[in-house]
Scaffold this active site. Structure first.
Site, PDB file in Angstrom:
ATOM      1  N   SER A  43      -1.879   1.344   4.288  1.00 29.37           N
ATOM      2  CA  SER A  43      -1.311  -0.017   4.324  1.00 29.37           C
ATOM      3  C   SER A  43       0.197  -0.077   4.481  1.00 29.37           C
ATOM      4  O   SER A  43       0.741  -1.180   4.612  1.00 29.37           O
ATOM      5  CB  SER A  43      -1.719  -0.792   3.077  1.00 29.37           C
ATOM      6  OG  SER A  43      -3.076  -1.139   3.165  1.00 29.37           O
ATOM      7  N   GLN A  58     -19.475   2.090  -1.795  1.00 29.63           N
ATOM      8  CA  GLN A  58     -19.826   3.502  -2.039  1.00 29.63           C
ATOM      9  C   GLN A  58     -18.872   4.333  -1.188  1.00 29.63           C
ATOM     10  O   GLN A  58     -18.873   4.223   0.041  1.00 29.63           O
ATOM     11  CB  GLN A  58     -21.264   3.776  -1.617  1.00 29.63           C
ATOM     12  CG  GLN A  58     -22.294   3.020  -2.456  1.00 29.63           C
ATOM     13  CD  GLN A  58     -23.682   3.367  -1.972  1.00 29.63           C
ATOM     14  OE1 GLN A  58     -24.157   4.481  -2.164  1.00 29.63           O
ATOM     15  NE2 GLN A  58     -24.308   2.411  -1.303  1.00 29.63           N
ATOM     16  N   TYR A  91      -4.915  -9.767  -2.578  1.00 24.73           N
ATOM     17  CA  TYR A  91      -4.705  -8.760  -1.534  1.00 24.73           C
ATOM     18  C   TYR A  91      -5.951  -8.622  -0.660  1.00 24.73           C
ATOM     19  O   TYR A  91      -7.057  -8.452  -1.182  1.00 24.73           O
ATOM     20  CB  TYR A  91      -4.382  -7.419  -2.190  1.00 24.73           C
ATOM     21  CG  TYR A  91      -3.901  -6.349  -1.240  1.00 24.73           C
ATOM     22  CD1 TYR A  91      -2.551  -6.036  -1.157  1.00 24.73           C
ATOM     23  CD2 TYR A  91      -4.790  -5.640  -0.432  1.00 24.73           C
ATOM     24  CE1 TYR A  91      -2.096  -5.046  -0.290  1.00 24.73           C
ATOM     25  CE2 TYR A  91      -4.351  -4.666   0.428  1.00 24.73           C
ATOM     26  CZ  TYR A  91      -3.005  -4.368   0.489  1.00 24.73           C
ATOM     27  OH  TYR A  91      -2.552  -3.384   1.346  1.00 24.73           O
ATOM     28  N   THR A 118       2.828   0.702  -0.388  1.00 20.74           N
ATOM     29  CA  THR A 118       1.934   1.795  -0.744  1.00 20.74           C
ATOM     30  C   THR A 118       0.826   1.856   0.299  1.00 20.74           C
ATOM     31  O   THR A 118       0.595   0.874   1.019  1.00 20.74           O
ATOM     32  CB  THR A 118       1.317   1.542  -2.132  1.00 20.74           C
ATOM     33  OG1 THR A 118       0.993   0.145  -2.230  1.00 20.74           O
ATOM     34  CG2 THR A 118       2.294   1.914  -3.239  1.00 20.74           C
ATOM     35  N   GLY A 119       0.142   2.980   0.363  1.00 20.49           N
ATOM     36  CA  GLY A 119      -0.969   3.097   1.292  1.00 20.49           C
ATOM     37  C   GLY A 119      -2.085   3.959   0.725  1.00 20.49           C
ATOM     38  O   GLY A 119      -1.813   4.994   0.113  1.00 20.49           O
ATOM     39  N   SER A 150      -7.546  10.870  -2.083  1.00 15.91           N
ATOM     40  CA  SER A 150      -7.658   9.449  -2.461  1.00 15.91           C
ATOM     41  C   SER A 150      -8.942   9.276  -3.242  1.00 15.91           C
ATOM     42  O   SER A 150      -9.688  10.234  -3.460  1.00 15.91           O
ATOM     43  CB  SER A 150      -7.643   8.543  -1.220  1.00 15.91           C
ATOM     44  OG  SER A 150      -8.821   8.718  -0.471  1.00 15.91           O
TER      45      SER A 150
HETATM   46  S1  HEL Z   1      -6.108  -0.884  -0.854  1.00 22.53           S
HETATM   47  C1  HEL Z   1      -4.526  -0.780  -1.698  1.00 22.53           C
HETATM   48  C2  HEL Z   1      -3.583  -0.211  -0.627  1.00 22.53           C
HETATM   49  N1  HEL Z   1      -4.065  -0.695   0.630  1.00 22.53           N
HETATM   50  C3  HEL Z   1      -5.381  -1.296   0.695  1.00 22.53           C
HETATM   51  C4  HEL Z   1      -5.660  -0.462   1.914  1.00 22.53           C
HETATM   52  C5  HEL Z   1      -4.309   0.111   1.699  1.00 22.53           C
HETATM   53  N2  HEL Z   1      -6.675   0.503   1.861  1.00 22.53           N
HETATM   54  C6  HEL Z   1      -7.955   0.210   1.804  1.00 22.53           C
HETATM   55  O1  HEL Z   1      -8.348  -0.929   1.837  1.00 22.53           O
HETATM   56  C7  HEL Z   1      -8.867   1.407   1.689  1.00 22.53           C
HETATM   57  C8  HEL Z   1      -9.910   1.143   0.696  1.00 22.53           C
HETATM   58  C9  HEL Z   1     -10.827   2.315   0.513  1.00 22.53           C
HETATM   59  C10 HEL Z   1     -10.150   3.476  -0.076  1.00 22.53           C
HETATM   60  C11 HEL Z   1     -11.082   4.538  -0.630  1.00 22.53           C
HETATM   61  C12 HEL Z   1     -10.179   5.720  -0.947  1.00 22.53           C
HETATM   62  O2  HEL Z   1      -9.702   5.801  -2.082  1.00 22.53           O
HETATM   63  O3  HEL Z   1      -9.944   6.495  -0.020  1.00 22.53           O
HETATM   64  N3  HEL Z   1     -11.727   4.039  -1.836  1.00 22.53           N
HETATM   65  C13 HEL Z   1     -13.028   3.800  -1.909  1.00 22.53           C
HETATM   66  O4  HEL Z   1     -13.790   3.954  -0.995  1.00 22.53           O
HETATM   67  C14 HEL Z   1     -13.484   3.321  -3.269  1.00 22.53           C
HETATM   68  N4  HEL Z   1     -14.897   3.052  -3.336  1.00 22.53           N
HETATM   69  C15 HEL Z   1      -4.154  -2.148  -2.159  1.00 22.53           C
HETATM   70  C16 HEL Z   1      -4.635   0.198  -2.852  1.00 22.53           C
HETATM   71  C17 HEL Z   1      -2.134  -0.581  -0.862  1.00 22.53           C
HETATM   72  O5  HEL Z   1      -1.524   0.145  -1.650  1.00 22.53           O
HETATM   73  O6  HEL Z   1      -1.632  -1.576  -0.317  1.00 22.53           O
HETATM   74  O7  HEL Z   1      -3.777   1.060   2.075  1.00 22.53           O
END
Ligand code: HEL
Length: 428
Positions: free
Chosen positions: A118, A178, A215, A355-356, A382
């Site tokens: 992100s 999931q 968000y 953040t991402g 992650s």
């Molecule tokens: S989430 C956040 C972050 N943003 C948003 C975006 C991004 N990333 C996502 O929407 C990915 C979501 C799935 C991530 C996955 C993982 O951890 O790899 N998690 C799962 O599948 C959990 N079931 C708001 C944290 C941001 O910091 O802005 O980047």
């Protein structure tokens, strides 16, 4: 442990010179128009411009030993590698621990490219704010005025999507409920923007337009659609022409829907939901589920350069930067502007960036008030909230120096507050 200090004065000079050629630098009207409540809209969380004004020259020296300790902690918590680069007034300091590639054992390097998730939203916001500077779009006009019929409520403005106040449901909540099956289902998929918006619109709005911060990746899919509609070009072309080339971000690219990270890069390792299950190499994917909300590839050096330039006012007019810095409260120590986060650190310093989280990669990229000191930190895992929280400590080491370490011994380490939008997805 790898830790070194590198002078970057001449490279920075070249960047600054080239920035004279960045478009949309002309002085813009000084009135940083605060959002006004649309008729019938409860604009309960009106952004404020007041928070976060600590002067950069008051910053303590970075605590490199503390920074390295944070990275090593991330490794003990499951990250294959963790690294950070601080660019401080022309001096670069780097630290890296662990591996970029678990199969070869190659050490992680701060020269490695990675997926920034992100942090892409800040690139998209900059492009759209440049279009505001050019008079091609107005922040307080309905999205539907530019993309007729796209959204179910004409009260959703361009500002609402940029500040996550549209109420548009985040389709990734369902997609990644999931973790590994969700990821594998989309790893090679190619979506149109319209398909992603359609997924969101299966659910009602989370809140009335403007009423609350919530968000949602959907917002920055809409931002991508606006960029493409207003410019007639793919978002990748606009990132390239407006940000990547002017700033000489040679490690930065937007290759959607290609799946590989070109050149020297870190592999990403996704943590499965089942405790103890083996990490999944998630390096290769289309990131089509995110596109303008999350598909940029970059490096620590390039993200430092990007946020330094942004906060120094070299990417937009002063008026549009002021708009980006109108904060909606996220929690007691964080605010969200327009594609930009503010974090208030333990030493009273506020930092600006994004953040991402994209499968296998956690990124923190933040800069000081005037852009003179920046840090980008990465852990190549992650779905591991412990590592995510630990990596927030890199900001403390970079901007609070040894005071951060002292504060940590006096009280418990600062606790991240998460908006749990979907199981296991820590959002803040
Ligand atoms: S989430 C956040 C972050 N943003 C948003 C975006 C991004 N990333 C996502 O929407 C990915 C979501 C799935 C991530 C996955 C993982 O951890 O790899 N998690 C799962 O599948 C959990 N079931 C708001 C944290 C941001 O910091 O802005 O980047």
């Amino acid at each position: 442990m790898v830790s070194r200090t590198v002078g970057t004065g001449s490279a920075l000079g070249a960047v600054l010179l080239s920035l004279l050629a960045v478009p949309a630098q002309a002085a813009a009207p000084a009135d940083a128009k605060a959002p006004s409540a649309t008729a019938g809209t409860a604009d309960a969380k009106a952004p404020s411009a007041t928070a976060g004004t600590a002067a950069a020259d008051a910053l303590a020296a970075p605590d490199m030993a503390g920074l390295d300790a944070v990275l090593r902690t991330a490794l003990t918590q499951g990250a294959p590698g963790a690294m950070a680069r601080i660019d401080d007034n022309g001096t670069a300091r780097t630290a890296a621990e662990g591996v970029a590639d678990r199969s070869t054992g190659r050490a992680l390097s701060t020269d490695d490219r990675f997926r920034v998730g992100s942090v892409t939203k800040s690139f998209s916001a900059v492009v759209l704010l440049q279009l505001v500077d050019e008079g091609k779009v107005d922040l307080d006009t309905s999205v539907n005025a530019y993309l007729p019929g796209l959204l179910p409520d004409d009260r959703i403005t361009v500002r609402h999507v940029l500040s996550h106040r549209s109420g548009l449901y985040d389709y990734t909540n369902d997609m990644f409920a999931q973790t590994v099956p969700g990821f594998e289902a989309v790893r090679n998929k190619v979506y149109t923007y319209q398909q992603l918006v359609d997924l969101s619109l299966r659910k009602p709005l989370n809140n009335a337009p403007g009423a609350a911060y919530s968000y949602s990746n959907t917002n920055f899919v809409v931002v991508g659609m606006l960029i493409e509609k207003l410019t007639g070009h793919p978002v990748g072309t606009e990132y390239q022409n407006r940000v990547i080339e002017p700033l000489h971000l040679t490690d930065t690219s937007y290759v959607h829907p290609a799946t590989a990270i070109a050149g020297r890069h870190a592999n990403g390792y996704l943590t499965p939901d089942a405790a103890g299950a083996a990490l999944v190499d998630s390096t290769e994917q289309t990131v089509s589920w995110a596109q303008s909300a999350g598909a940029v590839i970059s490096s620590t050096r390039d993200l430092d350069t990007f946020f330094s330039a942004l906060l120094a006012g070299r990417l937009t007019s002063a008026a549009q930067l002021a708009q980006m810095r109108q904060w909606v409260p996220v929690n007691s120590t964080q605010g969200y502007g327009l594609g930009l986060r503010r974090r208030d650190l333990s030493c009273g310093v506020s930092v600006y960036g994004h953040t991402g989280t994209v499968q296998g990669f956690y990124t923190y990229a933040f800069t000081s008030e005037d852009g003179s000191r920046s840090i980008t930190a990465l852990a190549n895992t992650s779905n591991n909230a412990t590592v995510l929280n630990t990596m927030a400590g890199t900001l403390e080491s970079a901007f609070c120096g040894k005071a951060a370490a002292k504060a940590a011994t006096r009280s418990a380490a600062p606790v991240e507050r998460h908006e749990d939008i979907a199981p296991g997805i820590a959002r803040d």
